[in-house]
Every structure is written in C-alpha cells, then in structure tokens.
Design an enzyme around this catalytic site. Structure first.
Site, PDB file in Angstrom:
ATOM      1  N   SER A 152       0.818  -1.214   0.000  1.00  0.00           N
ATOM      2  CA  SER A 152       0.000   0.000   0.000  1.00  0.00           C
ATOM      3  C   SER A 152       0.851   1.263   0.000  1.00  0.00           C
ATOM      4  O   SER A 152       1.990   1.279   0.462  1.00  0.00           O
ATOM      5  CB  SER A 152      -0.923   0.025   1.228  1.00  0.00           C
ATOM      6  OG  SER A 152      -1.942  -0.921   1.091  1.00  0.00           O
ATOM      7  N   GLN A 153       0.243   2.322  -0.508  1.00  0.00           N
ATOM      8  CA  GLN A 153       0.836   3.654  -0.467  1.00  0.00           C
ATOM      9  C   GLN A 153       1.117   4.019   0.999  1.00  0.00           C
ATOM     10  O   GLN A 153       0.254   3.829   1.856  1.00  0.00           O
ATOM     11  CB  GLN A 153      -0.179   4.615  -1.081  1.00  0.00           C
ATOM     12  CG  GLN A 153       0.248   6.044  -1.178  1.00  0.00           C
ATOM     13  CD  GLN A 153      -0.863   6.915  -1.744  1.00  0.00           C
ATOM     14  OE1 GLN A 153      -1.903   6.426  -2.161  1.00  0.00           O
ATOM     15  NE2 GLN A 153      -0.639   8.209  -1.738  1.00  0.00           N
TER      16      GLN A 153
END
Length: 213
Positions: A64-65
């Site tokens: 994930s970011q």
C-alpha cells in the site's frame, strides 16, 4: 538486507510528504520513519520504495501507499498492548507499523505464496506478530477476539459481520468499502449492537478475496 544512510534520508523525506498530506499522529510518523520499506519490495522497485505510491508485490497484490498505511493506522488509535486484528498481511509492511506501535498483532493472509514469504521475512527484521495465519479474512479470528481495533487492507464489497462481532465495545474497525473504488470507513462499537459510522473519502485497494483456498 541493507538499510543505508541514503535509505534513512529518503524515509525522512517520505515522513515529510505524509505529514504534509495531513497525518499528525507522531507515533505513526515515527514508525513510517523507522521501517525499511525498501526491504518489503521486489529489488527492481527499490528506486520507488520511498515514493508515496503503491507498488506490485507477489501474487498480484500491492504494497500500500505509505499515506494510506498511515491514514488507516491513525484512524485505529493504536495503544501499546492493544489486541489488533489485521485482515490481509500482504507484504507485512502494515504489520510492521502495528508492531512498532506496540500492538499485539494477529494477521490473516489468504494468498499462500505471500503468507509463506511474509511469515519468514518479518522475524528477520525483528517484527514478531502474535500470530500470522493463512486463512479467510472475512471470518476474522474468533479465538483471539475481542479486538481493540481491526484493520482491513483490501477493498471489501461489504462489511463482514464476523469482524463487527469480534470488536470490543469502544473498539475501532477501519475498512475500505466498495467495489472498484472504496470509501474508507471507520466503525466504532458503542454497545452490543450499536455502531457509530464515519466515512473518509475514496481510496483504491486490491479486492478482499474470500474462500479461495
């Protein structure tokens, strides 16, 4: 498994980016600044490790970011010693953030390939969740319930009832709900059948899969 001065410097820049986007919890920012994200990624993506972006990992999943990780974690309000359930271990990066915050982490992953990689990898970095489980996240983990907080790190088309029931009164469930685009949603359990719901804008996650094993 090198973590150089350059990596540390890039991480501090990343902390600044995430802070500028609105993350204020100092403990979360400190965790982002400490964890060597480049080690969680395929070596061909090393140049991208400290950009605020999601990137592919094994089994068609993504890491994930960092902003998304920080955003979800901040919503959880984790305290040291909290019982936390994570649905979707993935690369183990979010798991490491929760461990840095002192949580007792129980994490479920349904991709066998990822489960095998991450369960060997996390202890090498010194992160030891209470349990890493290969299984169906939709069912939660009733044996260790109730939880102070639950985090879902994949897009859920609906909110799984077992996760709601495994939350402590006062506990927080952070889950991206939706099909192609998800709305980040926080449920706070107010009583046996009473939940308070808050929504925090749109995010994009890989889908939460069920019963594929």
């Amino acid at each position: 498994m090198k973590d150089t001065f350059k990596h540390k410097g890039l991480r501090q820049q990343l902390v600044g980016i995430v802070k500028d986007k609105g993350i204020t919890d100092e403990k979360v920012l400190k965790a982002i600044g400490k964890i060597p994200r480049h080690l969680f990624m395929d070596s061909s993506f090393l140049d991208h490790a400290y950009q605020d972006k999601a990137f592919p990992i094994a089994a068609d999943q993504t890491i994930s970011q960092p902003y998304t990780v920080a955003f979800q974690t901040e919503l959880m309000q984790v305290k040291p010693g909290d019982n936390v359930l994570e649905i979707g271990t993935g690369s183990g990066y979010q798991t490491a953030v929760l461990c840095e915050l002192g949580a007792k982490v129980f994490s479920i992953e349904r991709q066998l390939e990822l489960f095998k990689i991450t369960s060997k990898f996390l202890p090498k970095l010194g992160y030891r969740p209470k349990k890493l489980i290969f299984g169906d996240g939709y069912k939660g983990l009733v044996t260790e319930a109730p939880y102070d907080s639950i985090i879902v790190t994949a897009g859920a088309p609906f909110v799984p009832k077992p996760l709601m029931s495994q939350l402590k009164v006062g506990g927080r469930l952070v889950i991206p709900v939706g099909d192609k685009v998800q709305t980040m949603t926080l449920f706070i359990r107010k009583g046996p059948k009473d939940f308070e719901k808050h929504e925090f804008g749109e995010f994009r996650f890989v889908p939460l899969l069920e019963d594929k094993n």
